[in-house]
Design a protein around this motif. Structure first.
Motif, short mmCIF file in Angstrom:
data_model
loop_
_atom_site.label_atom_id
_atom_site.label_comp_id
_atom_site.label_asym_id
_atom_site.label_seq_id
_atom_site.Cartn_x
_atom_site.Cartn_y
_atom_site.Cartn_z
N ALA A 236 0.83 -1.21 0.00
CA ALA A 236 0.00 0.00 0.00
C ALA A 236 0.87 1.26 0.00
O ALA A 236 0.60 2.20 -0.75
CB ALA A 236 -0.93 -0.01 1.21
N ALA B 200 2.38 1.75 -3.38
CA ALA B 200 1.36 2.23 -4.32
C ALA B 200 1.10 3.73 -4.12
O ALA B 200 0.94 4.47 -5.09
CB ALA B 200 0.08 1.42 -4.17
N TYR B 201 1.05 4.17 -2.87
CA TYR B 201 0.89 5.61 -2.62
C TYR B 201 2.10 6.38 -3.15
O TYR B 201 1.97 7.42 -3.78
CB TYR B 201 0.72 5.89 -1.13
N GLN C 149 -0.18 5.28 -7.48
CA GLN C 149 -1.08 4.28 -8.04
C GLN C 149 -2.40 4.21 -7.29
O GLN C 149 -3.37 3.68 -7.80
CB GLN C 149 -0.40 2.91 -8.05
N ARG C 150 -2.43 4.71 -6.08
CA ARG C 150 -3.68 4.82 -5.32
C ARG C 150 -4.11 6.27 -5.39
O ARG C 150 -3.37 7.17 -4.97
CB ARG C 150 -3.47 4.41 -3.86
N ASP D 294 -7.77 7.13 -4.93
CA ASP D 294 -9.12 7.31 -4.42
C ASP D 294 -9.13 7.97 -3.05
O ASP D 294 -8.12 8.00 -2.35
CB ASP D 294 -9.84 5.96 -4.36
N ALA E 286 -6.24 9.71 -0.83
CA ALA E 286 -4.93 9.22 -1.26
C ALA E 286 -3.91 10.34 -1.43
O ALA E 286 -2.72 10.13 -1.19
CB ALA E 286 -5.06 8.42 -2.57
N GLN F 19 -0.04 10.10 -0.43
CA GLN F 19 0.99 10.27 -1.47
C GLN F 19 2.05 11.25 -0.99
O GLN F 19 3.25 11.03 -1.20
CB GLN F 19 0.37 10.76 -2.77
#
Length: 120
Positions: A72, A75-76, A80-81, A83, A86, A90
């Motif tokens: 996770a 991805a942040y 990539q995240r 929603d 996020a 990030q």
């Protein structure tokens, strides 16, 4: 930028730049827990003390699997995240090293809520 957000980011950067141990391979589980705990100080604003959020908007981190938390965070970091909130994650994740992610994931996957101070 609000003062709280500024302070959170400042603490986050300061805590990540403190060299606590030279190598993850040399850490004991207790050392990695303590390092993760220090790095997680900035997380408690949203995710709560010991990773239990008091607000429905933010997920609980306590007890999550290490691999999930690392994935996770990566991805942040890679945006990539996207929603929900996020954009906040990030901003925090962009400065995390792989070791930082492992330390945070270890802490949140193993931390338990201290109920000794709560009344019965």
């Amino acid at each position: 930028m609000s003062l709280i957000l500024f302070i959170q980011r400042f603490l986050f950067v300061v805590l990540l730049t403190i060299p606590l141990v030279s190598s993850a391979d040399e850490m004991t589980p207790k050392q990695q827990f303590e390092i993760g705990k220090q790095k997680a100080l900035v997380c408690i604003t949203c995710h709560g003390v010991d990773g239990i959020s008091a607000t429905g908007t933010y997920p609980n981190l306590q007890g999550q699997k290490q691999q999930y938390l690392v994935a996770a965070l990566k991805a942040y970091k890679q945006n990539q995240r996207v929603d929900g909130l996020a954009i906040l994650m990030q901003g925090y994740a962009k400065d995390l090293s792989d070791q930082d992610m492992k330390d945070l994931a270890y802490y949140f996957s193993t931390v338990k809520t201290d109920t000794s101070h709560q009344s019965q």
